[in-house]
Write a protein that holds these residues in place. Structure first.
Motif, PDB file in Angstrom:
ATOM      1  N   ILE A 159      12.087  -3.606  -3.372  1.00 56.16           N
ATOM      2  CA  ILE A 159      11.611  -2.986  -2.136  1.00 56.16           C
ATOM      3  C   ILE A 159      10.601  -1.889  -2.447  1.00 56.16           C
ATOM      4  O   ILE A 159       9.548  -1.788  -1.802  1.00 56.16           O
ATOM      5  CB  ILE A 159      12.795  -2.445  -1.311  1.00 56.16           C
ATOM      6  CG1 ILE A 159      13.617  -3.607  -0.780  1.00 56.16           C
ATOM      7  CG2 ILE A 159      12.315  -1.565  -0.166  1.00 56.16           C
ATOM      8  CD1 ILE A 159      14.872  -3.200  -0.069  1.00 56.16           C
ATOM      9  N   ASP A 160      10.889  -1.077  -3.445  1.00 53.85           N
ATOM     10  CA  ASP A 160       9.966  -0.015  -3.849  1.00 53.85           C
ATOM     11  C   ASP A 160       8.630  -0.595  -4.294  1.00 53.85           C
ATOM     12  O   ASP A 160       7.565  -0.103  -3.917  1.00 53.85           O
ATOM     13  CB  ASP A 160      10.592   0.812  -4.967  1.00 53.85           C
ATOM     14  CG  ASP A 160       9.675   1.904  -5.455  1.00 53.85           C
ATOM     15  OD1 ASP A 160       9.209   2.705  -4.632  1.00 53.85           O
ATOM     16  OD2 ASP A 160       9.399   1.939  -6.680  1.00 53.85           O
ATOM     17  N   THR A 161       8.662  -1.655  -5.077  1.00 58.02           N
ATOM     18  CA  THR A 161       7.434  -2.287  -5.557  1.00 58.02           C
ATOM     19  C   THR A 161       6.636  -2.892  -4.407  1.00 58.02           C
ATOM     20  O   THR A 161       5.406  -2.763  -4.364  1.00 58.02           O
ATOM     21  CB  THR A 161       7.769  -3.363  -6.599  1.00 58.02           C
ATOM     22  OG1 THR A 161       8.518  -2.761  -7.654  1.00 58.02           O
ATOM     23  CG2 THR A 161       6.518  -3.993  -7.167  1.00 58.02           C
ATOM     24  N   LEU A 162       7.303  -3.532  -3.461  1.00 56.71           N
ATOM     25  CA  LEU A 162       6.602  -4.122  -2.321  1.00 56.71           C
ATOM     26  C   LEU A 162       5.960  -3.059  -1.434  1.00 56.71           C
ATOM     27  O   LEU A 162       4.833  -3.239  -0.960  1.00 56.71           O
ATOM     28  CB  LEU A 162       7.560  -4.994  -1.508  1.00 56.71           C
ATOM     29  CG  LEU A 162       8.024  -6.284  -2.180  1.00 56.71           C
ATOM     30  CD1 LEU A 162       9.055  -6.999  -1.311  1.00 56.71           C
ATOM     31  CD2 LEU A 162       6.841  -7.187  -2.478  1.00 56.71           C
ATOM     32  N   ILE A 163       6.652  -1.957  -1.217  1.00 58.16           N
ATOM     33  CA  ILE A 163       6.073  -0.876  -0.420  1.00 58.16           C
ATOM     34  C   ILE A 163       4.866  -0.286  -1.129  1.00 58.16           C
ATOM     35  O   ILE A 163       3.820  -0.054  -0.511  1.00 58.16           O
ATOM     36  CB  ILE A 163       7.136   0.205  -0.113  1.00 58.16           C
ATOM     37  CG1 ILE A 163       8.177  -0.336   0.860  1.00 58.16           C
ATOM     38  CG2 ILE A 163       6.489   1.467   0.449  1.00 58.16           C
ATOM     39  CD1 ILE A 163       9.347   0.580   1.094  1.00 58.16           C
ATOM     40  N   THR A 164       4.972  -0.054  -2.424  1.00 59.94           N
ATOM     41  CA  THR A 164       3.850   0.487  -3.183  1.00 59.94           C
ATOM     42  C   THR A 164       2.663  -0.477  -3.173  1.00 59.94           C
ATOM     43  O   THR A 164       1.513  -0.060  -2.996  1.00 59.94           O
ATOM     44  CB  THR A 164       4.286   0.780  -4.626  1.00 59.94           C
ATOM     45  OG1 THR A 164       5.400   1.674  -4.604  1.00 59.94           O
ATOM     46  CG2 THR A 164       3.150   1.395  -5.429  1.00 59.94           C
ATOM     47  N   LEU A 165       2.923  -1.755  -3.338  1.00 62.06           N
ATOM     48  CA  LEU A 165       1.857  -2.753  -3.307  1.00 62.06           C
ATOM     49  C   LEU A 165       1.170  -2.777  -1.947  1.00 62.06           C
ATOM     50  O   LEU A 165      -0.061  -2.852  -1.854  1.00 62.06           O
ATOM     51  CB  LEU A 165       2.427  -4.132  -3.651  1.00 62.06           C
ATOM     52  CG  LEU A 165       1.448  -5.288  -3.683  1.00 62.06           C
ATOM     53  CD1 LEU A 165       0.415  -5.083  -4.779  1.00 62.06           C
ATOM     54  CD2 LEU A 165       2.209  -6.591  -3.910  1.00 62.06           C
ATOM     55  N   TYR A 166       1.943  -2.694  -0.873  1.00 60.01           N
ATOM     56  CA  TYR A 166       1.364  -2.699   0.471  1.00 60.01           C
ATOM     57  C   TYR A 166       0.522  -1.447   0.723  1.00 60.01           C
ATOM     58  O   TYR A 166      -0.509  -1.524   1.392  1.00 60.01           O
ATOM     59  CB  TYR A 166       2.461  -2.842   1.522  1.00 60.01           C
ATOM     60  CG  TYR A 166       1.910  -3.248   2.871  1.00 60.01           C
ATOM     61  CD1 TYR A 166       1.450  -4.540   3.078  1.00 60.01           C
ATOM     62  CD2 TYR A 166       1.835  -2.347   3.913  1.00 60.01           C
ATOM     63  CE1 TYR A 166       0.936  -4.923   4.303  1.00 60.01           C
ATOM     64  CE2 TYR A 166       1.318  -2.719   5.142  1.00 60.01           C
ATOM     65  CZ  TYR A 166       0.877  -4.010   5.323  1.00 60.01           C
ATOM     66  OH  TYR A 166       0.368  -4.382   6.538  1.00 60.01           O
ATOM     67  N   ILE A 167       0.940  -0.322   0.176  1.00 57.65           N
ATOM     68  CA  ILE A 167       0.135   0.903   0.299  1.00 57.65           C
ATOM     69  C   ILE A 167      -1.207   0.702  -0.384  1.00 57.65           C
ATOM     70  O   ILE A 167      -2.258   1.083   0.152  1.00 57.65           O
ATOM     71  CB  ILE A 167       0.905   2.107  -0.269  1.00 57.65           C
ATOM     72  CG1 ILE A 167       2.063   2.480   0.661  1.00 57.65           C
ATOM     73  CG2 ILE A 167      -0.032   3.305  -0.477  1.00 57.65           C
ATOM     74  CD1 ILE A 167       2.988   3.530   0.117  1.00 57.65           C
ATOM     75  N   TRP A 168      -1.226   0.093  -1.568  1.00 56.73           N
ATOM     76  CA  TRP A 168      -2.489  -0.160  -2.261  1.00 56.73           C
ATOM     77  C   TRP A 168      -3.355  -1.161  -1.505  1.00 56.73           C
ATOM     78  O   TRP A 168      -4.586  -1.052  -1.492  1.00 56.73           O
ATOM     79  CB  TRP A 168      -2.235  -0.619  -3.695  1.00 56.73           C
ATOM     80  CG  TRP A 168      -1.888   0.525  -4.579  1.00 56.73           C
ATOM     81  CD1 TRP A 168      -0.662   0.804  -5.124  1.00 56.73           C
ATOM     82  CD2 TRP A 168      -2.762   1.584  -5.005  1.00 56.73           C
ATOM     83  NE1 TRP A 168      -0.729   1.959  -5.857  1.00 56.73           N
ATOM     84  CE2 TRP A 168      -2.005   2.451  -5.802  1.00 56.73           C
ATOM     85  CE3 TRP A 168      -4.098   1.875  -4.779  1.00 56.73           C
ATOM     86  CZ2 TRP A 168      -2.552   3.587  -6.379  1.00 56.73           C
ATOM     87  CZ3 TRP A 168      -4.640   3.009  -5.353  1.00 56.73           C
ATOM     88  CH2 TRP A 168      -3.864   3.851  -6.149  1.00 56.73           C
ATOM     89  N   ILE A 169      -2.743  -2.128  -0.857  1.00 57.33           N
ATOM     90  CA  ILE A 169      -3.503  -3.077  -0.039  1.00 57.33           C
ATOM     91  C   ILE A 169      -4.120  -2.363   1.154  1.00 57.33           C
ATOM     92  O   ILE A 169      -5.274  -2.632   1.521  1.00 57.33           O
ATOM     93  CB  ILE A 169      -2.599  -4.253   0.394  1.00 57.33           C
ATOM     94  CG1 ILE A 169      -2.292  -5.130  -0.815  1.00 57.33           C
ATOM     95  CG2 ILE A 169      -3.238  -5.061   1.507  1.00 57.33           C
ATOM     96  CD1 ILE A 169      -1.289  -6.229  -0.550  1.00 57.33           C
ATOM     97  N   LEU A 170      -3.393  -1.439   1.763  1.00 59.92           N
ATOM     98  CA  LEU A 170      -3.952  -0.648   2.871  1.00 59.92           C
ATOM     99  C   LEU A 170      -5.147   0.183   2.409  1.00 59.92           C
ATOM    100  O   LEU A 170      -6.164   0.280   3.114  1.00 59.92           O
ATOM    101  CB  LEU A 170      -2.880   0.273   3.462  1.00 59.92           C
ATOM    102  CG  LEU A 170      -1.855  -0.371   4.362  1.00 59.92           C
ATOM    103  CD1 LEU A 170      -0.699   0.581   4.606  1.00 59.92           C
ATOM    104  CD2 LEU A 170      -2.491  -0.777   5.672  1.00 59.92           C
TER     105      LEU A 170
END
Length: 96
Positions: free
Chosen positions: A8-19
């Motif tokens: 979950i932490d990795t997915l949230i961090t990845l989505y922040i970078w995509i934003l």
């Protein structure tokens, strides 16, 4: 660390970078630094739009018109960071 929590932490961090990438690409397109007629740029832009727009649209609907300034990615990043910290806090509370 719990593997599910790590995911979950990795997915949230990845989505922040995509934003962040989506916001930077939109600035580059707005200032004519990159050309959207290039198929690679168009493909990347389309991917970023399709991934980020469902989460940004409800925030944009709630915000007043700021004269062409879109702060919805900033608000979403703040919410995601809050969610990340809340999940850690909740995990620590349950583990103790």
């Amino acid at each position: 660390m719990n593997p599910f929590l790590w995911l979950i932490d990795t997915l949230i961090t990845l989505y922040i970078w995509i934003l962040i990438a989506s916001a930077i690409l939109s600035w580059l397109i707005a200032f004519n630094v990159v050309n959207t007629r290039n198929p690679i740029v168009a493909g990347i832009g389309e991917f970023l739009y399709r991934v980020t727009e469902p989460a940004l649209r409800p925030i944009r609907n709630l915000l007043p018109n700021l004269g062409g300034i879109d702060i919805s990615p900033v608000i979403l990043i703040i919410l995601l960071l809050f969610l990340q910290r809340f999940i850690y806090w909740l995990y620590i509370q349950i583990a103790v």
